[in-house]
Design a protein around this motif. Structure first.
Motif, PDB file in Angstrom:
ATOM      1  N   PRO A  73      35.061  39.658  24.709  1.00 51.18           N
ATOM      2  CA  PRO A  73      35.872  40.859  25.005  1.00 51.18           C
ATOM      3  C   PRO A  73      35.061  42.144  24.977  1.00 51.18           C
ATOM      4  N   ASN A  74      33.854  42.093  24.439  1.00 50.47           N
ATOM      5  CA  ASN A  74      33.055  43.320  24.345  1.00 50.47           C
ATOM      6  C   ASN A  74      31.834  43.278  25.250  1.00 50.47           C
ATOM      7  N   ASP A  75      31.867  42.426  26.236  1.00 50.69           N
ATOM      8  CA  ASP A  75      30.713  42.321  27.117  1.00 50.69           C
ATOM      9  C   ASP A  75      31.145  42.543  28.570  1.00 50.69           C
ATOM     10  N   ALA A  76      30.777  43.684  29.099  1.00 49.75           N
ATOM     11  CA  ALA A  76      31.198  44.033  30.447  1.00 49.75           C
ATOM     12  C   ALA A  76      30.224  43.506  31.498  1.00 49.75           C
ATOM     13  N   SER A  77      29.063  43.008  31.048  1.00 46.67           N
ATOM     14  CA  SER A  77      28.057  42.575  32.025  1.00 46.67           C
ATOM     15  C   SER A  77      28.562  41.360  32.795  1.00 46.67           C
ATOM     16  N   GLY A  78      28.307  41.336  34.052  1.00 50.00           N
ATOM     17  CA  GLY A  78      28.736  40.210  34.884  1.00 50.00           C
ATOM     18  C   GLY A  78      30.141  40.383  35.396  1.00 50.00           C
ATOM     19  N   GLY A  79      30.803  41.502  34.999  1.00 46.90           N
ATOM     20  CA  GLY A  79      32.166  41.734  35.466  1.00 46.90           C
ATOM     21  C   GLY A  79      32.180  42.583  36.717  1.00 46.90           C
ATOM     22  N   PRO A  80      33.389  42.826  37.213  1.00 50.39           N
ATOM     23  CA  PRO A  80      33.501  43.606  38.440  1.00 50.39           C
ATOM     24  C   PRO A  80      33.453  45.115  38.230  1.00 50.39           C
ATOM     25  N   GLY A  81      33.167  45.580  37.026  1.00 51.01           N
ATOM     26  CA  GLY A  81      33.103  47.016  36.800  1.00 51.01           C
ATOM     27  C   GLY A  81      34.404  47.548  36.237  1.00 51.01           C
ATOM     28  N   PRO A  82      34.428  48.860  35.832  1.00 50.16           N
ATOM     29  CA  PRO A  82      35.608  49.425  35.168  1.00 50.16           C
ATOM     30  C   PRO A  82      36.833  49.539  36.078  1.00 50.16           C
ATOM     31  N   TYR A  83      38.006  49.486  35.403  1.00 58.92           N
ATOM     32  CA  TYR A  83      39.296  49.693  36.070  1.00 58.92           C
ATOM     33  C   TYR A  83      39.458  48.837  37.320  1.00 58.92           C
ATOM     34  N   ASN A  84      39.032  47.597  37.243  1.00 61.67           N
ATOM     35  CA  ASN A  84      39.188  46.717  38.389  1.00 61.67           C
ATOM     36  C   ASN A  84      40.517  45.986  38.275  1.00 61.67           C
ATOM     37  N   PRO A  85      41.349  46.026  39.324  1.00 60.55           N
ATOM     38  CA  PRO A  85      42.636  45.306  39.258  1.00 60.55           C
ATOM     39  C   PRO A  85      42.399  43.797  39.143  1.00 60.55           C
ATOM     40  N   PRO A  86      43.455  43.028  38.839  1.00 69.43           N
ATOM     41  CA  PRO A  86      43.285  41.595  38.639  1.00 69.43           C
ATOM     42  C   PRO A  86      42.549  40.922  39.795  1.00 69.43           C
ATOM     43  N   THR A  87      41.538  40.141  39.460  1.00 71.13           N
ATOM     44  CA  THR A  87      40.791  39.376  40.468  1.00 71.13           C
ATOM     45  C   THR A  87      40.582  37.975  39.910  1.00 71.13           C
ATOM     46  N   ASP A  88      39.943  37.170  40.689  1.00 68.40           N
ATOM     47  CA  ASP A  88      39.631  35.823  40.255  1.00 68.40           C
ATOM     48  C   ASP A  88      38.737  35.875  39.008  1.00 68.40           C
ATOM     49  N   GLY A  89      39.116  35.144  37.948  1.00 62.86           N
ATOM     50  CA  GLY A  89      38.316  35.151  36.726  1.00 62.86           C
ATOM     51  C   GLY A  89      38.706  36.278  35.784  1.00 62.86           C
ATOM     52  N   PHE A  90      39.378  37.309  36.285  1.00 63.43           N
ATOM     53  CA  PHE A  90      39.869  38.413  35.443  1.00 63.43           C
ATOM     54  C   PHE A  90      41.358  38.616  35.745  1.00 63.43           C
ATOM     55  N   PRO A  91      42.217  37.703  35.228  1.00 69.29           N
ATOM     56  CA  PRO A  91      43.636  37.710  35.668  1.00 69.29           C
ATOM     57  C   PRO A  91      44.357  39.016  35.367  1.00 69.29           C
ATOM     58  N   LEU A  92      43.870  39.792  34.385  1.00 71.20           N
ATOM     59  CA  LEU A  92      44.544  41.067  34.089  1.00 71.20           C
ATOM     60  C   LEU A  92      43.640  42.252  34.427  1.00 71.20           C
ATOM     61  N   GLY A  93      42.550  41.992  35.150  1.00 75.44           N
ATOM     62  CA  GLY A  93      41.648  43.061  35.541  1.00 75.44           C
ATOM     63  C   GLY A  93      40.712  43.468  34.412  1.00 75.44           C
ATOM     64  N   THR A  94      40.104  44.638  34.559  1.00 75.35           N
ATOM     65  CA  THR A  94      39.164  45.113  33.534  1.00 75.35           C
ATOM     66  C   THR A  94      39.596  46.481  33.035  1.00 75.35           C
ATOM     67  N   ASP A  95      39.011  46.894  31.909  1.00 75.87           N
ATOM     68  CA  ASP A  95      39.402  48.174  31.316  1.00 75.87           C
ATOM     69  C   ASP A  95      38.406  49.293  31.671  1.00 75.87           C
ATOM     70  N   ASN A  96      38.411  50.355  30.893  1.00 73.10           N
ATOM     71  CA  ASN A  96      37.647  51.552  31.244  1.00 73.10           C
ATOM     72  C   ASN A  96      36.146  51.330  31.309  1.00 73.10           C
ATOM     73  N   ILE A  97      35.623  50.311  30.566  1.00 68.63           N
ATOM     74  CA  ILE A  97      34.179  50.092  30.700  1.00 68.63           C
ATOM     75  C   ILE A  97      33.887  48.720  31.317  1.00 68.63           C
ATOM     76  N   GLY A  98      34.897  48.101  31.865  1.00 65.56           N
ATOM     77  CA  GLY A  98      34.686  46.861  32.600  1.00 65.56           C
ATOM     78  C   GLY A  98      34.859  45.595  31.787  1.00 65.56           C
ATOM     79  N   ASN A  99      35.407  45.702  30.532  1.00 68.60           N
ATOM     80  CA  ASN A  99      35.670  44.491  29.750  1.00 68.60           C
ATOM     81  C   ASN A  99      36.896  43.770  30.295  1.00 68.60           C
ATOM     82  N   ASP A 100      36.953  42.449  30.063  1.00 69.13           N
ATOM     83  CA  ASP A 100      38.077  41.648  30.524  1.00 69.13           C
ATOM     84  C   ASP A 100      39.330  41.961  29.695  1.00 69.13           C
ATOM     85  N   VAL A 101      40.391  42.427  30.323  1.00 67.45           N
ATOM     86  CA  VAL A 101      41.604  42.827  29.604  1.00 67.45           C
ATOM     87  C   VAL A 101      42.260  41.630  28.922  1.00 67.45           C
ATOM     88  N   LEU A 102      42.305  40.482  29.592  1.00 66.09           N
ATOM     89  CA  LEU A 102      42.934  39.300  28.994  1.00 66.09           C
ATOM     90  C   LEU A 102      42.229  38.916  27.692  1.00 66.09           C
TER      91      LEU A 102
END
Lengths: 312, 585
Positions: A73-102
């Protein structure tokens, strides 16, 4: 029954005799003590069960969640970047620094899951002690204790928290202590109110005249008779402390980064509410579910209590 | 046709159990019908049904209530609201809660009137005058809190009669009042009915009260009128075994009577009932009483009785010869109170009270509410601090407060409370409550505790299985017995009974009094605090009269009741209602 008397009070006699009186007379086997106890009565209520199940599910969610988190939950690396809406692998999207919300949602409840019940239990325990002691001794003891409670009540809780967190640092135990301090006066008042009329009850007078020690009178004569408001208070205070602890986190005086909880999640991502609403709405939703669950439970208990008191 | 006619009135609760079962009555204008019965007999439900009202959960299922030719049960909406009070008025049991504490007397009474505002004051004044209250503006402005209990009841009466109803329904209106006040209210009710040609239904559990005020008496049991007849016939020559049993339970101030308890428990509610409602408790029951539907027998004199008996049930022999005071000539007092004074911070309740209870003796402490009886009892037990004086039990001086006394001193003197509904902890079984007394005061421990509990329950004639029950599951009389058992396990030397029967029905009172009589015969000494003189006569050896915290008279009961010396005692005695049958036996 060789010699027996008449069931009292016409109104009750009518229903009581119909419901239990006649039946109990015919069958000497009465339900077990447990089945007749207040706790069992409260647990038999559908509303209490619904609230309880909801609360338990939320607690299990919070405890088991960290193990189920699909990502760090504290590793944004490899994600789609901050405030990304739900995508594959990130069902609830990402937060302000790109962490997985789920993952953060699953991992962010553990603090609340122990701090809220701990605050509620401690506050009710302390409040009950203060309330019962004040009611039992009365006079000067009562006055001093209750004025002390008033002083605590007079402090604005938020200012209090900001002051102490700034002084001591944002320790979880400190937050629990502060929330407890905020709740004890309320609990003490309610339970003192419940215990006061017991003072003139004949069974308490008898115990006093029999020379039974004060501690025993408080534990054995008072406590069982304020058990019902006590249970109601417990549910109410659980609800209240969930809200309070989440608010403290939201204000930034609770759990500090890199650690996080549902309250900080709301605070962190609130600027992206329009682009990525999930990052805020989902933690709000779990807090609401947790609070509503304990509220339904507390209210159900209060209803059962009101009904039981009328029967006695 | 009679002015008030009730035909086959029935009230039932959800499952079809009848609270009021096929009640019929006729009443002429100006007549008073008394309805007597134990708690739970359906009296109050009947009273409310007269106003076409049933409590929540209950329903009027059939019958007619005709008042002046109009059937109350057929009315709805506004006509019904006007008829309640306008045609049938209701006087509730407790005036303190029936009157709105925030309204003045004037508002209170004028609220029930339908006349235009300008015409109301004279009606209010007339109503107040006829209940014997002042009509001065200062009085009219007062609120209920500033009135005494008797005055409040008069205001409630004035409210009821102001709209000029044809029928007055009074539900135990004097139960909470002192004998003196009660006597005046009863006199007033009789006078009002006579003057205003009003019919009245007077409901009470006290046969003596009903006999005093009523022309006709209906005895109610299990929702039915088991007997209805003239007041004189029912009280002197009852035809139903239940009426007989009720009369046998009534104490008298004239002579020492054994009080007959009615065996068994009051009829419970059942959806289907077979046979006579009184079958299970009836000593004269025959086989068919349990099976057949018992119809109403019409007597030649107009009386009705629901019984198969053709002759009057025999009266039980009740007179007890006044035995010698067991304490006469005793050198030592079981309880000696010397010059006791006590009170609250600003006013003194007890002044220089001295009394003595001999070994094996029962001394009654008599007084009206507010005379200081309970304060005295609490001083003795160590719950109320005393300001002066001494209390000795068999020569052993007791400290003022319970916690300053030794365990043995606390054991020696035991207290039984007035209210059986609060004397046991509701969250603890009866057995546990008694066990606490055994452990703390009885000195026993381990398995001996349970044996003591069982023995105590047996001594008060309660089944051992009751130990497992919670107080809420017991009847009032059973709770009082359990409280007595808790006192007895301590093996006290002196028993203080504080109004122990005032919350109980007459028949239950009888069983408790007989239990106490048994304990006296076993040698226990007793201080019996009460306001009921007839009870005093049936159990006490000596009586001490307390007025405003001072002892005004103290004498053996035979002498006190035959020739009271103090005016206060004379007044108390004169106002105590007496059932002719009990006195004349």
């Amino acid at each position: 029954m060789s010699r027996d008397d008449v069931k009292p009070a016409p109104a009750q006699a009518a229903t009581a005799a119909a419901a239990g009186g006649a039946a109990a007379e015919a069958t000497p086997a009465t339900p077990s003590r447990w089945a007749r106890s207040d706790l069992a009565r409260v647990l038999r209520s559908g509303q209490v069960r619904a609230g309880l199940i909801m609360t338990i599910i939320m607690v299990i969610f919070a405890i088991v969640g960290p193990f189920l988190a699909p990502r760090n939950p504290n590793d944004a690396s490899g994600g789609p970047g901050p405030y990304n809406p739900p995508t594959d692998g990130f069902p609830l999207g990402t937060d302000n620094i790109g962490n997985d919300v789920l993952s953060r949602l699953l991992a962010g409840g553990i603090h609340l899951a122990w701090m809220a019940p701990a605050s509620a239990f401690t506050a009710v325990l302390l409040g009950a002690v203060v309330g019962v002691v004040a009611a039992y001794y009365g006079g000067v003891v009562d006055m001093l204790l209750m004025r002390l409670m008033d002083v605590l009540l007079a402090f604005p809780l938020v200012v209090f928290i900001i002051l102490f967190v700034s002084m001591v640092g944002p320790k979880p135990w400190l937050l629990v202590v502060l929330v407890v301090i905020g709740m004890v006066p309320g609990v003490a008042r309610v339970l003192r109110g419940a215990a006061l009329p017991l003072k003139e009850r004949e069974y308490v007078l008898w115990a006093t005249a029999a020379g039974i020690p004060a501690r025993r009178i408080m534990l054995r004569e008072y406590l069982p008779n304020i058990w019902s408001p006590l249970m109601v208070e417990l549910g109410m205070r659980l609800m209240w402390s969930i809200g309070a602890l989440a608010s403290i986190s939201y204000l930034g005086y609770g759990i500090q980064a890199p650690d996080f909880d549902w309250g900080t999640m709301i605070e962190e991502s609130r600027n992206g509410l329009q682009t990525q609403p999930w990052a805020v709405l989902v933690p709000v939703l779990v807090i609401v579910l947790f609070t509503i669950g304990s509220n339904i439970m507390a209210e159900g208990a209060a209803r059962v209590v009101a009904r039981t008191e009328k029967d006695r | 046709m009679a002015y008030v006619e009730v035909k086959h009135l029935s009230v039932a609760i959800g499952d079809g159990s009848l609270i009021v079962d096929d009640v019929s009555l006729e009443l002429e204008a100006g007549q008073v019908l008394g309805v007597v019965g134990e708690s739970g007999s359906g009296k109050s439900t009947l009273a409310l049904a007269m106003l076409a009202y049933a409590r929540r959960g209950a329903q009027i299922t059939g019958g007619q209530v005709l008042v002046g030719g109009i059937d109350m049960l057929q009315l709805t909406g506004r006509p019904l609201r006007l008829a309640r009070n306008g045609t049938v008025a209701y006087v509730p049991q407790d005036p303190a809660t029936a009157l709105n504490p925030k309204l003045s007397i004037k508002r209170q009474i004028s609220e029930v009137l339908t006349e235009p505002l300008s015409q109301r004051p004279p009606i209010v004044a007339a109503a107040l005058a006829s209940v014997g209250l002042p009509t001065k503006p200062e009085f009219l402005r007062r609120r209920p809190g500033a009135l005494s209990g008797g005055q409040q009841q008069r205001v409630a009466l004035a409210m009821a009669i102001a709209p000029g109803p044809g029928l007055l329904v009074l539900d135990e209106p004097t139960t909470g009042l002192d004998v003196t006040t009660q006597a005046r209210v009863l006199e007033l009710v009789a006078k009002l009915c006579r003057e205003r040609q009003m019919a009245a239904i007077y409901i009470s559990h006290d046969l003596a009260v009903v006999a005093d005020v009523a022309d006709k008496i209906a005895v109610m049991y299990g929702g039915q009128f088991v007997e209805i007849g003239t007041a004189e016939q029912v009280t002197t020559a009852p035809r139903h075994p239940y009426s007989r049993a009720l009369i046998d339970a009534v104490p008298s101030v004239r002579r020492r009577l054994r009080l007959g308890a009615i065996p068994g428990r009051a009829a419970g509610l059942m959806p289907q009932r077979q046979g006579c409602v009184f079958y299970e408790r009836c000593t004269l029951a025959q086989e068919r009483c349990g099976v057949d539907d018992i119809g109403v027998q019409l007597m030649p004199d107009g009386a009705q009785v629901r019984c198969v008996l053709t002759s009057e049930p025999p009266a039980a022999p009740r007179v007890i010869v006044d035995e010698a005071d067991p304490a006469a000539g005793a050198s030592e007092s079981a309880l000696l109170v010397k010059n006791l004074a006590a009170g609250y911070s600003h006013h003194r309740v007890l002044h220089d009270v001295s009394l003595t209870v001999g070994p094996g003796e029962c001394v009654a402490l008599v007084g009206e509410s507010g005379s200081g009886k309970t304060t005295l009892a609490r001083c003795l037990i160590g719950l109320h601090p005393r300001q002066a004086g001494e209390v000795l039990v068999f020569g052993d001086e007791l400290a003022p407060l319970a916690r300053q006394r030794t365990a043995e001193q606390r054991r020696d003197i035991q207290y039984i409370f007035q209210n059986p509904y609060a004397s046991l902890n509701p969250r603890r079984t009866v057995g546990d409550s008694i066990a606490v007394a055994v452990k703390f005061l009885g000195g026993a421990s381990g398995p001996a505790v349970q044996a003591e509990v069982a023995a105590a329950l047996e001594r008060v004639e309660l089944p051992a299985a009751l130990a497992q029950r919670y107080p809420a599951e017991l009847s009032g009389g059973q709770r009082q017995r359990a409280a007595i058992a808790r006192a007895l396990v301590c093996h006290p030397k002196v028993l203080l009974c504080d109004e122990v029967t005032s919350a109980l029905d007459v028949s239950v009172q009888a069983s408790v009094i007989e239990l106490l009589r048994g304990l006296l015969e076993e040698g226990l000494s007793m201080l019996f605090v009460t306001h009921n003189l007839a009870v005093v006569r049936s159990i006490a050896h000596r009586a001490t009269v307390l007025e405003k915290g001072r002892i005004v008279e103290s004498a053996p009961v035979e002498r006190l009741f035959a020739a009271p010396e103090h005016p206060y005692t004379q007044e108390l005695l004169a106002n105590t209602l007496e059932l002719a049958a009990a006195a004349g036996q």
